[in-house]
Structure formats: C-alpha cells, structure tokens
Design an enzyme around this catalytic site. Structure first.
Site, PDB file in Angstrom:
ATOM      1  N   THR A   1       0.696  -1.623  -0.226  1.00  0.00           N
ATOM      2  CA  THR A   1      -0.198   0.486  -0.266  1.00  0.00           C
ATOM      3  C   THR A   1       0.778   1.172   0.109  1.00  0.00           C
ATOM      4  OG1 THR A   1      -1.264  -0.897   1.303  1.00  0.00           O
ATOM      5  CG2 THR A   1      -2.199   1.346   1.003  1.00  0.00           C
TER       6      THR A   1
ATOM      7  N   GLU B   1       8.642  10.346   9.904  1.00  0.00           N
ATOM      8  CA  GLU B   1       6.877  11.279   9.798  1.00  0.00           C
ATOM      9  C   GLU B   1       5.806  10.189   9.846  1.00  0.00           C
ATOM     10  OE1 GLU B   1       7.155  15.168  10.379  1.00  0.00           O
ATOM     11  OE2 GLU B   1       5.252  13.622  10.988  1.00  0.00           O
TER      12      GLU B   1
ATOM     13  N   VAL C   1       3.513   7.839  13.136  1.00  0.00           N
ATOM     14  CA  VAL C   1       2.727   8.558  13.651  1.00  0.00           C
ATOM     15  C   VAL C   1       1.249   9.173  12.756  1.00  0.00           C
ATOM     16  CG1 VAL C   1       1.909  10.298  15.711  1.00  0.00           C
ATOM     17  CG2 VAL C   1       4.149   8.301  15.930  1.00  0.00           C
TER      18      VAL C   1
ATOM     19  N   ILE D   1      -0.584  13.273   7.966  1.00  0.00           N
ATOM     20  CA  ILE D   1       0.045  14.655   8.938  1.00  0.00           C
ATOM     21  C   ILE D   1       1.032  14.982   9.426  1.00  0.00           C
ATOM     22  CG2 ILE D   1      -0.846  15.640  11.463  1.00  0.00           C
ATOM     23  CD1 ILE D   1      -3.150  14.039  11.495  1.00  0.00           C
TER      24      ILE D   1
ATOM     25  N   ASP E   1      -2.568  -0.311  18.097  1.00  0.00           N
ATOM     26  CA  ASP E   1      -1.733   0.481  17.033  1.00  0.00           C
ATOM     27  C   ASP E   1      -1.620   2.370  18.026  1.00  0.00           C
ATOM     28  OD1 ASP E   1      -1.021   1.260  14.153  1.00  0.00           O
ATOM     29  OD2 ASP E   1      -2.533   2.808  14.824  1.00  0.00           O
TER      30      ASP E   1
ATOM     31  N   LYS F   1       1.780   4.787  18.793  1.00  0.00           N
ATOM     32  CA  LYS F   1       1.879   5.618  18.134  1.00  0.00           C
ATOM     33  C   LYS F   1       2.413   6.657  19.487  1.00  0.00           C
ATOM     34  CE  LYS F   1      -0.717   5.067  13.926  1.00  0.00           C
ATOM     35  NZ  LYS F   1      -2.371   4.695  13.076  1.00  0.00           N
TER      36      LYS F   1
ATOM     37  N   GLY G   1      -3.958   5.833   4.756  1.00  0.00           N
ATOM     38  CA  GLY G   1      -3.070   4.831   3.060  1.00  0.00           C
ATOM     39  C   GLY G   1      -2.257   6.085   2.095  1.00  0.00           C
TER      40      GLY G   1
HETATM   41  P1  NAP Z   1       2.137  -3.483   2.822  1.00  0.00           P
HETATM   42  O1  NAP Z   1       0.546  -3.454   2.078  1.00  0.00           O
HETATM   43  O2  NAP Z   1       1.112  -5.541   2.892  1.00  0.00           O
HETATM   44  O3  NAP Z   1       3.329  -3.935   1.807  1.00  0.00           O
HETATM   45  C1  NAP Z   1       3.521  -4.907   2.664  1.00  0.00           C
HETATM   46  C2  NAP Z   1       4.953  -4.729   1.643  1.00  0.00           C
HETATM   47  O4  NAP Z   1       6.230  -4.914   2.205  1.00  0.00           O
HETATM   48  C3  NAP Z   1       5.007  -5.467   0.407  1.00  0.00           C
HETATM   49  O5  NAP Z   1       5.205  -5.207  -0.866  1.00  0.00           O
HETATM   50  C4  NAP Z   1       5.261  -6.976   0.542  1.00  0.00           C
HETATM   51  O6  NAP Z   1       5.990  -7.624  -0.424  1.00  0.00           O
HETATM   52  C5  NAP Z   1       6.625  -6.322   1.718  1.00  0.00           C
HETATM   53  N1  NAP Z   1       7.438  -7.669   2.386  1.00  0.00           N
HETATM   54  C6  NAP Z   1       7.236  -7.770   3.636  1.00  0.00           C
HETATM   55  N2  NAP Z   1       7.840  -8.394   4.636  1.00  0.00           N
HETATM   56  C7  NAP Z   1       9.038  -8.820   3.563  1.00  0.00           C
HETATM   57  C8  NAP Z   1      10.169  -9.325   3.631  1.00  0.00           C
HETATM   58  N3  NAP Z   1      10.155 -10.488   4.807  1.00  0.00           N
HETATM   59  N4  NAP Z   1      10.667  -9.094   2.625  1.00  0.00           N
HETATM   60  C9  NAP Z   1      10.783  -8.788   1.424  1.00  0.00           C
HETATM   61  N5  NAP Z   1       9.130  -7.651   1.227  1.00  0.00           N
HETATM   62  C10 NAP Z   1       8.658  -7.858   2.715  1.00  0.00           C
HETATM   63  O7  NAP Z   1       1.997  -3.161   4.312  1.00  0.00           O
HETATM   64  P2  NAP Z   1       2.183  -0.979   3.841  1.00  0.00           P
HETATM   65  O8  NAP Z   1       0.323  -1.408   4.701  1.00  0.00           O
HETATM   66  O9  NAP Z   1       2.322  -0.923   3.001  1.00  0.00           O
HETATM   67  O10 NAP Z   1       2.859  -0.859   5.505  1.00  0.00           O
HETATM   68  C11 NAP Z   1       3.719  -0.742   5.206  1.00  0.00           C
HETATM   69  C12 NAP Z   1       4.176   0.032   6.521  1.00  0.00           C
HETATM   70  O11 NAP Z   1       3.732   1.640   7.073  1.00  0.00           O
HETATM   71  C13 NAP Z   1       4.127  -0.716   7.844  1.00  0.00           C
HETATM   72  O12 NAP Z   1       5.390  -0.419   8.600  1.00  0.00           O
HETATM   73  C14 NAP Z   1       2.846   0.416   8.308  1.00  0.00           C
HETATM   74  O13 NAP Z   1       2.207  -0.287   9.605  1.00  0.00           O
HETATM   75  C15 NAP Z   1       3.099   1.677   7.335  1.00  0.00           C
HETATM   76  N6  NAP Z   1       2.060   2.412   7.988  1.00  0.00           N
HETATM   77  C16 NAP Z   1       0.961   2.305   6.990  1.00  0.00           C
HETATM   78  C17 NAP Z   1      -0.578   2.617   6.535  1.00  0.00           C
HETATM   79  C18 NAP Z   1      -1.258   2.355   5.701  1.00  0.00           C
HETATM   80  O14 NAP Z   1      -2.137   3.272   5.693  1.00  0.00           O
HETATM   81  N7  NAP Z   1      -0.979   0.698   5.158  1.00  0.00           N
HETATM   82  C19 NAP Z   1       0.258   4.487   7.332  1.00  0.00           C
HETATM   83  C20 NAP Z   1       1.071   3.823   8.708  1.00  0.00           C
HETATM   84  C21 NAP Z   1       2.243   3.450   8.520  1.00  0.00           C
HETATM   85  P3  NAP Z   1       5.239  -8.809  -0.927  1.00  0.00           P
HETATM   86  O15 NAP Z   1       4.264  -8.224  -1.558  1.00  0.00           O
HETATM   87  O16 NAP Z   1       6.108  -9.440  -1.736  1.00  0.00           O
HETATM   88  O17 NAP Z   1       4.485  -9.619  -0.350  1.00  0.00           O
HETATM   89  N1  HSE Z   2      -4.210   1.037  11.062  1.00  0.00           N
HETATM   90  C1  HSE Z   2      -3.988   2.029  10.922  1.00  0.00           C
HETATM   91  C2  HSE Z   2      -5.712   3.298  11.698  1.00  0.00           C
HETATM   92  C3  HSE Z   2      -3.592   2.989   9.927  1.00  0.00           C
HETATM   93  O1  HSE Z   2      -6.335   2.736  11.492  1.00  0.00           O
HETATM   94  O2  HSE Z   2      -5.351   4.515  12.301  1.00  0.00           O
HETATM   95  C4  HSE Z   2      -1.636   2.696  10.164  1.00  0.00           C
HETATM   96  O3  HSE Z   2      -1.095   3.424  11.043  1.00  0.00           O
END
Ligand code: NAP
Ligand code: HSE
Length: 429
Positions: A16, A131, A134, A138, A203, A207, A304
């Site tokens: 994502t 950044e 959390v 924002i 979660d 933060k 997002g």
């Molecule tokens: P995600 O959609 O699950 O994507 C994770 C990616 O990392 C995938 O491409 C996966 O590869 C790769 N990956 C995972 N483990 C791996 C490993 N051991 N070796 C190589 N590649 C690996 O996660 P996301 O939602 O983007 O979140 C990423 C980070 O951002 C997390 O720390 C999350 O807490 C943080 N975050 C997310 C959001 C949000 O809105 N989603 C908001 C704030 C913070 P494959 O595709 O090949 O499986």
């Molecule tokens: N799962 C979190 C939320 C987003 O609902 O705010 C990633 O920090």
C-alpha cells in the site's frame, strides 16, 4: 549548466505505502531538481514475490535479495515499508551501518526499538526519519522535533487511529453497535483482515509511545503505555454520552505532569465542543500544548496509500536536501532526559460508570458510601431504564486517583445489590 545529481534509493516493500511512494516520486520527477537541487531515483525494490504484478511499478527493479541492496554502494537512501519487527529491524541497522540514510513508517518497530535505531543512526552519521509512523499524512514528528523544539511540551493528545475513529463515528451517527460498525469498516477496506491492533488500541499505543518520547525528550516504549480498546463500547454508552452533550473517542494521551509521564490510550467521553470531538470518520488529529506555543492542533488523513506516501516522500526529500548540502545526521535522538513513566494507578481522571442494580431503597446510598470510603467524589448520578426488578444507574465521578476508583470497584463488584458493571469509561476534563 551543471548536471543535477541523482540520488539513488531503494524501497523495501511495494505494498500500500511502498506503491504510493513510488507513484508520488514519479509525479514529482519534473519538479524534484528545482525543489531539491537533486533527483531521487528508485533503483531497487525489495519484495517477497518478484513475479507479482504491481500496478505502475517497473518490474525490472524488483529483487528478493536484501544483500543486493545493502551491498550496492550507489544506494544512499533505504525506505523501509515492509512493516513488522524482523527482518525490518535488521535491515535498517545494516543499512545505517553501511552509511545509508533510512526512512521508515514502521511504528511497531520504532515504539519498541527506537533508541537502538536512533543511536545507530547517530553513530554512523546518518539520517533516520519516520514522519509517517504517527498519524500517516499529518506532519507531527517534524513539528514536535523542530518547529516546536523551543517549547516545554506538557501534553500531546489525539485521535491517532482512523479505523476506530470510523467505527465510533458510525456508532454515534447511526446508533450502530460495535460489531455492525466494524463490519462496515471492513467492507470499506478501512479495517485490516485482522483488526486486533486497531480495535484493541495497540496501534494507537505505539503512536503514543513515539510522540511522547519526542514531545517530552525522554524515551517511552509501547510497554510503558496503558492501553484500552473500543470493543466494549455499546450503543447505550454512546447514547448516554450524547445526553451529556459529549461524544466517545479513542484518545491517545501523553502528559508530562512534573512527577512523571502519563501515557495511555483509552476511549473517553469528550465534550462536543472540544476540537477533537469534531474529527470524524477515518480522520486523525493531534492536539499539542507547549509553554510557548500554547495550544496547536494538526489534522488530516492518518492512513492510506497517498497520505502516508506523502509523509514518506517528504522525509526522502529532506534527506536528499541534507545529502546535497552535506548536512546529514544533523538531528539526533532527542531523548536526553530519563523521566519516570507513571503506572496508571497513579493517574487522575473523571470516570463514567454504568451499573445494573436492584431497584430498591438504600441501593444508591450503599454505592455512595463505597465511593466515599475510598476517597471517590461523585459529580453526577443518572437513574433510568427500569427493567423488571433492576434499574440502570450511571455515576460520573469528580477527578479521582485511578487507584481509589479501582478499590471502589473491587468492593462494588462483590455487592449483591449490583447485578452488572456494564461500562467503565473516562471522562475528559
Ligand atoms: P503492505 O501493503 O502489507 O506491504 C508490505 C510490503 O512489504 C509488500 O510489498 C511485501 O512484499 C513487502 N514485504 C513484507 N515483508 C517482506 C520481507 N520479509 N521481505 C521482502 N519484502 C517484504 O503494508 P503497508 O500497508 O504498505 O505498510 C507498510 C508500513 O507502513 C508498515 O510499517 C505500516 O505500519 C506502515 N503504515 C501503513 C499505513 C497504511 O495506511 N497502510 C499508514 C501508516 C503507516 P510482497 O508484496 O511481495 O508480499
Ligand atoms: N491502521 C491504522 C489506522 C493506520 O486505522 O489508523 C496505520 O497506522
């Protein structure tokens, strides 16, 4: 004309957020040289499955070998967007030791291993920026670390989880029960397949640990944060809140009260005219109080692809500027104090208690005497909803020590006139 330097970077993760960051860097391609005096180019992308089709991404960049990235001396920035503790922790430490700067959005990792990662970044003169860890898009980490650095910050309080704010907003607006609102959040893709970390408050707790560490210049880890989720909130509690001209919000609260730090996440009744009460659906907001700035509030999308990608890309730009001007490693870990984190029993709050009690003379007096004997002062009592022999009683306390409130509850739970303790919530103010 001198040539624009190209700064090579590697993405760890193309999910994502990784996909969003890649796209944002494409959108910024033309303007980057003007903004930064340099161009950032993604030269490798680490994924588990290199064969998987990923919309808009160049498959020639995919690799499943971390070592290939670590050993590539041209890669100056590593952008960790895999999530989880391992192997993210090891990869970040190895990147820093190889002199590479790091951007991460990984709150789970930072809330547990922040000190180790920041100390390593300092030792190797590298930037480590986070950044997006959390409140997604924002800006809050850089404001706390830089723009508000000349304050003694005494309070950071916010809605830092979008999924739970969506659930509580729907329960409030449509009178839904928790399970219905969670199902709606899942249908819309707001709740994860396993929503535990969101609905149980973990979660938000991570933060809070990160924000408190930066705001109070003293390390707070996830284990220090008292956490309650929203799974026990019912439509009845929301209706009582409305009657009291309040709403229920899941708040992350960190205070530096002089005798220690308080750090917690819990659902709270908040007056409708409080600025955080109007933060709806998946939006997040963080309210900060400092001795010089007074009150400040930051609001926006806490999750997002593009909002989170925006924060990550902002960090990448900052590092690119630092590389270009030779000023990397400028801002180190700012936890130079060692303040005590108070156990929750030592904190103060007002409480909302909803009870099912026998409907007969002396019951209210009995309950009042238990509170009185335990130093708990009652502010308000509401009695209604008679159901057969039982009555529903809501007690709202004045500010009391959590320990005193818990002692009262131990006695109340043993009293035969009390048939059920239906809800215990904190009240703002
Ligand atoms: P995600 O959609 O699950 O994507 C994770 C990616 O990392 C995938 O491409 C996966 O590869 C790769 N990956 C995972 N483990 C791996 C490993 N051991 N070796 C190589 N590649 C690996 O996660 P996301 O939602 O983007 O979140 C990423 C980070 O951002 C997390 O720390 C999350 O807490 C943080 N975050 C997310 C959001 C949000 O809105 N989603 C908001 C704030 C913070 P494959 O595709 O090949 O499986
Ligand atoms: N799962 C979190 C939320 C987003 O609902 O705010 C990633 O920090």
């Amino acid at each position: 004309m001198s040539e624009i330097p190209i700064i090579k970077a590697a993405l760890l993760g193309a999910g994502t957020v990784g996909g969003g960051v890649y796209q944002i860097l494409q959108w910024q391609k033309e303007e980057m040289p003007k903004k930064l005096g340099a161009s950032v180019e993604i030269s490798k992308i680490l994924v588990r499955d290199t064969k998987k089709k990923r919309e808009g991404m160049d498959s020639a960049l995919f690799t499943d070998s971390w070592e290939e990235i670590r050993e590539d001396r041209e890669i100056r920035i590593v952008i960790e967007l895999m999530g989880g503790i391992e192997p993210a922790r090891t990869y970040i430490l190895e990147a820093l030791r190889a002199g590479k700067h790091v951007v991460t959005a990984n709150k789970d990792l930072l809330a547990e291993h922040g000190r180790e990662l920041l100390d390593t970044a300092e030792e190797y003169g590298c930037d480590l920026m986070f950044e997006a860890a959390v409140a997604g898009g924002i800006p809050i980490i850089r404001p706390l670390k830089q723009c508000l650095a000349a304050n003694h910050i005494t309070e950071v309080m916010g809605i830092v989880n979008g999924t739970t704010n969506y659930i509580l907003t729907r329960m409030t607006a449509e009178g839904m029960e928790f399970s219905q609102a969670l199902a709606r959040a899942s249908e819309l893709g707001y709740a994860e397949a396993d929503p535990t970390a969101d609905i149980e408050g973990y979660d938000a707790g991570r933060k809070v640990a990160i924000m408190a560490s930066i705001a109070f210049n003293s390390r707070v880890t996830f284990d220090d944060v008292y956490v309650e989720g929203i799974t026990k909130i019912t439509a009845a509690d929301i209706a009582y809140a409305a009657e009291l001209n309040m709403v229920i919000k899941l708040l992350g609260v960190a205070k530096n009260s002089g005798d220690g730090i308080e750090a917690g996440v819990y659902p709270m009744l908040l007056p409708k005219d409080h600025p955080l009460a109007s933060v709806q659906d998946v939006f997040n907001a963080v309210f900060v109080h400092g001795d010089a700035v007074d009150d400040a509030m930051f609001m926006g999308r806490g999750a997002g692809r593009f909002p989170t990608g925006s924060a990550v890309a902002g960090d990448i730009f900052e590092i690119a500027r630092n590389i270009r001007t030779g000023s990397t490693g400028r801002i180190h870990c700012t936890c130079y104090k060692n303040l005590r984190v108070k156990p929750v029993e030592e904190t103060n709050s007002r409480y909302f208690l909803r009870l099912q009690v026998e409907d007969r003379p002396g019951v209210l007096a009995g309950i009042a005497s238990v509170f009185g004997n335990n130093n708990v002062s009652i502010a308000q009592v509401i009695q209604k909803n008679k159901c057969g022999e039982l009555a529903e009683l809501v007690v709202i306390t004045d500010h009391v020590l959590e320990r005193h409130f818990k002692d009262s509850l131990l006695v109340l739970r043993e009293m035969s006139m009390i048939k059920e303790v239906s809800a215990i919530l904190r009240v703002y103010g």
